[in-house]
Design an enzyme around this catalytic site. Structure first.
Site, short mmCIF file in Angstrom:
data_model
loop_
_atom_site.label_atom_id
_atom_site.label_comp_id
_atom_site.label_asym_id
_atom_site.label_seq_id
_atom_site.Cartn_x
_atom_site.Cartn_y
_atom_site.Cartn_z
N LYS A 1 48.44 61.19 29.96
CA LYS A 1 49.49 60.90 30.95
C LYS A 1 50.89 60.74 30.34
O LYS A 1 51.89 60.95 31.03
CB LYS A 1 49.15 59.64 31.74
CG LYS A 1 48.02 59.83 32.75
CD LYS A 1 47.82 58.57 33.58
CE LYS A 1 46.65 58.69 34.52
NZ LYS A 1 46.49 57.52 35.39
N ASP B 1 50.09 57.61 40.96
CA ASP B 1 49.38 56.31 40.90
C ASP B 1 50.22 55.25 41.61
O ASP B 1 49.70 54.45 42.38
CB ASP B 1 49.17 55.88 39.44
CG ASP B 1 48.06 56.68 38.76
OD1 ASP B 1 47.15 57.16 39.47
OD2 ASP B 1 48.10 56.82 37.52
N GLY C 1 47.41 42.65 32.58
CA GLY C 1 47.31 43.95 31.93
C GLY C 1 48.68 44.52 31.64
O GLY C 1 49.68 44.15 32.29
N GLY D 1 48.54 51.63 31.25
CA GLY D 1 49.10 52.62 32.17
C GLY D 1 49.15 52.15 33.62
O GLY D 1 50.19 52.27 34.29
N LYS E 1 52.46 43.87 23.99
CA LYS E 1 52.52 44.94 25.01
C LYS E 1 53.09 44.40 26.32
O LYS E 1 53.83 45.09 27.02
CB LYS E 1 51.13 45.55 25.22
CG LYS E 1 50.78 46.57 24.14
CD LYS E 1 49.36 47.07 24.24
CE LYS E 1 49.10 47.97 25.42
NZ LYS E 1 47.68 48.41 25.48
P1 NAP Z 1 44.78 51.16 29.57
O1 NAP Z 1 46.12 51.78 29.48
O2 NAP Z 1 43.78 51.41 28.49
O3 NAP Z 1 44.99 49.56 29.68
C1 NAP Z 1 43.89 48.69 29.69
C2 NAP Z 1 44.38 47.26 29.90
O4 NAP Z 1 43.22 46.40 29.97
C3 NAP Z 1 45.25 46.73 28.76
O5 NAP Z 1 46.20 45.84 29.28
C4 NAP Z 1 44.21 45.98 27.91
O6 NAP Z 1 44.77 44.94 27.13
C5 NAP Z 1 43.35 45.37 28.97
N1 NAP Z 1 42.03 45.02 28.45
C6 NAP Z 1 41.07 45.88 28.04
N2 NAP Z 1 39.99 45.17 27.62
C7 NAP Z 1 40.31 43.85 27.74
C8 NAP Z 1 39.61 42.64 27.47
N3 NAP Z 1 38.36 42.65 26.99
N4 NAP Z 1 40.23 41.46 27.77
C9 NAP Z 1 41.48 41.44 28.27
N5 NAP Z 1 42.20 42.57 28.55
C10 NAP Z 1 41.63 43.76 28.28
O7 NAP Z 1 44.03 51.56 30.92
P2 NAP Z 1 44.71 51.95 32.33
O8 NAP Z 1 44.89 53.41 32.38
O9 NAP Z 1 45.87 51.05 32.56
O10 NAP Z 1 43.51 51.59 33.32
C11 NAP Z 1 43.19 50.25 33.61
C12 NAP Z 1 42.21 50.23 34.76
O11 NAP Z 1 42.85 50.77 35.93
C13 NAP Z 1 40.97 51.08 34.53
O12 NAP Z 1 39.86 50.36 35.01
C14 NAP Z 1 41.20 52.31 35.39
O13 NAP Z 1 39.99 52.88 35.87
C15 NAP Z 1 41.98 51.69 36.54
N6 NAP Z 1 42.84 52.65 37.27
C16 NAP Z 1 42.63 52.76 38.61
C17 NAP Z 1 43.41 53.64 39.34
C18 NAP Z 1 43.16 53.78 40.81
O14 NAP Z 1 43.59 54.78 41.40
N7 NAP Z 1 42.54 52.81 41.45
C19 NAP Z 1 44.41 54.40 38.71
C20 NAP Z 1 44.61 54.24 37.33
C21 NAP Z 1 43.80 53.36 36.63
P3 NAP Z 1 45.34 45.24 25.65
O15 NAP Z 1 46.72 45.75 25.84
O16 NAP Z 1 45.29 43.92 24.98
O17 NAP Z 1 44.42 46.26 25.02
#
Ligand code: NAP
Length: 294
Positions: A75, A111, A135, A138, A164
């Site tokens: 992305k 999104d 969080g 992305g 972050k």
């Molecule tokens: P990403 O960029 O990898 O970010 C993941 C986030 O989760 C980071 O802030 C990370 O913290 C945190 N995290 C991961 N494991 C953790 C833990 N054990 N304890 C605390 N915090 C933790 O992922 P993303 O793209 O933002 O996606 C996040 C979620 O949104 C996913 O579940 C995805 O499926 C969902 N999503 C949904 C939609 C929708 O249309 N509904 C669209 C996009 C994404 P750190 O920075 O510390 O690693």
């Protein structure tokens, strides 16, 4: 619908690039939309390695693709392969939708549009409210820009990796004049109570399905609404905990559906009426809840 009316020399082609891609719901979502709109088009998934992103985008353009969705991990990197990027996508710092233009693909972020629509239809009103964003990845970027655009009074950024969250706060503060703060997960219980909580972490899905980033659920007492970007499982532990305190709880499914509809609208320069959108959403939620194959 008759197959002879489709998939002929006039068929327009759309797709999604990511890695991995097998889990993506987008092919089911977008092909459902194309069929519902009786549009002669097809949408296919492509697994693209990170090192090949530029070649893949050039190839898709050369092959005449009308529109592309982009998912993790491309992305941000895809932004270097585009002829233009819309303002909101620039602000979010990520692109998930490419539209064919004369000079190349233009990038958009739907999104944030899907999240905005989900807030609207689920009546989550953040204007003038104290919000807490869990969080800083992305999805959190999209949520932070939306909270700022919708006029939240305050955004408190919470993330496991505090740097972050600081970086995201600094970025948002470059155009948002409301109050901001950055705290750790340990601090949320003693901090001023938010009215709206948005979980944009990935905690609660996959292997961590029984986990919540909020360890003590009494945190939700007095919170007005909780939005979780996750949609698998349908109800995360976080939402299940929040529900016990009578908060309004919304999962990420509407966001998912409406980001897809927004991509369709961008590709076709059209606006889908609410009834059609709800029919598509209902068909897909039934499919989804029955554990439909993606
Ligand atoms: P990403 O960029 O990898 O970010 C993941 C986030 O989760 C980071 O802030 C990370 O913290 C945190 N995290 C991961 N494991 C953790 C833990 N054990 N304890 C605390 N915090 C933790 O992922 P993303 O793209 O933002 O996606 C996040 C979620 O949104 C996913 O579940 C995805 O499926 C969902 N999503 C949904 C939609 C929708 O249309 N509904 C669209 C996009 C994404 P750190 O920075 O510390 O690693």
């Amino acid at each position: 619908m008759n197959i002879f009316d489709f998939y002929n020399g006039h068929t327009k082609v759309y797709g999604i690039i990511g890695n991995p891609i097998e889990h993506s719901f987008s092919p089911v979502l977008q092909n459902t939309i194309l069929q519902k709109m009786e549009f002669n088009g097809v949408y296919v998934p492509f697994r693209v390695d990170e090192k090949d992103i530029k070649k893949a985008v050039e190839g898709l353009y050369a092959l005449g693709f009308e529109g592309i969705n982009v998912t993790v991990p491309h992305k941000i990197s895809v932004m270097d392969c585009l002829c233009d990027i819309d303002d909101t996508a620039q602000k979010v710092g990520a692109v998930n939708t490419l539209k064919r233009t004369e000079n190349g693909f233009k990038g958009y972020n739907t999104d944030i549009l899907g999240l905005k629509k989900s807030f609207a239809i689920n009546k989550i009103d953040v204007k003038g409210k104290k919000t807490m964003l869990l969080g800083a990845g992305g999805a959190a970027n999209s949520a932070a820009v939306l909270l700022s655009q919708l006029g939240a009074e305050k955004i408190v950024f919470v993330n496991r990796t505090k740097e972050k969250a600081e970086a995201l706060r600094n970025h948002i503060s470059s155009f948002y004049t409301g109050k901001t703060d950055v705290i750790s997960f340990d601090d949320i219980y003693t901090y001023e109570k938010p009215e709206i909580v948005v979980n944009a972490t990935s905690v609660g899905m996959g292997e961590g399905v029984w986990e919540s980033p909020v360890k003590d659920s009494s945190f939700f007492e007095g919170v007005e609404a909780v939005f979780d970007v996750i949609y698998i499982p349908w109800e995360t532990k976080l939402l299940n905990d929040a529900k016990k305190y009578c908060c309004k709880c919304v999962n990420g499914f509407d966001m998912l559906i409406y980001q897809g509809i927004a991509s369709y609208e961008i590709w076709h320069d059209t606006y889908m009426d609410d009834n059609t959108a709800v029919e598509i959403k209902d068909a897909l939620s039934e499919y989804f809840l029955k554990g439909g194959k993606r």
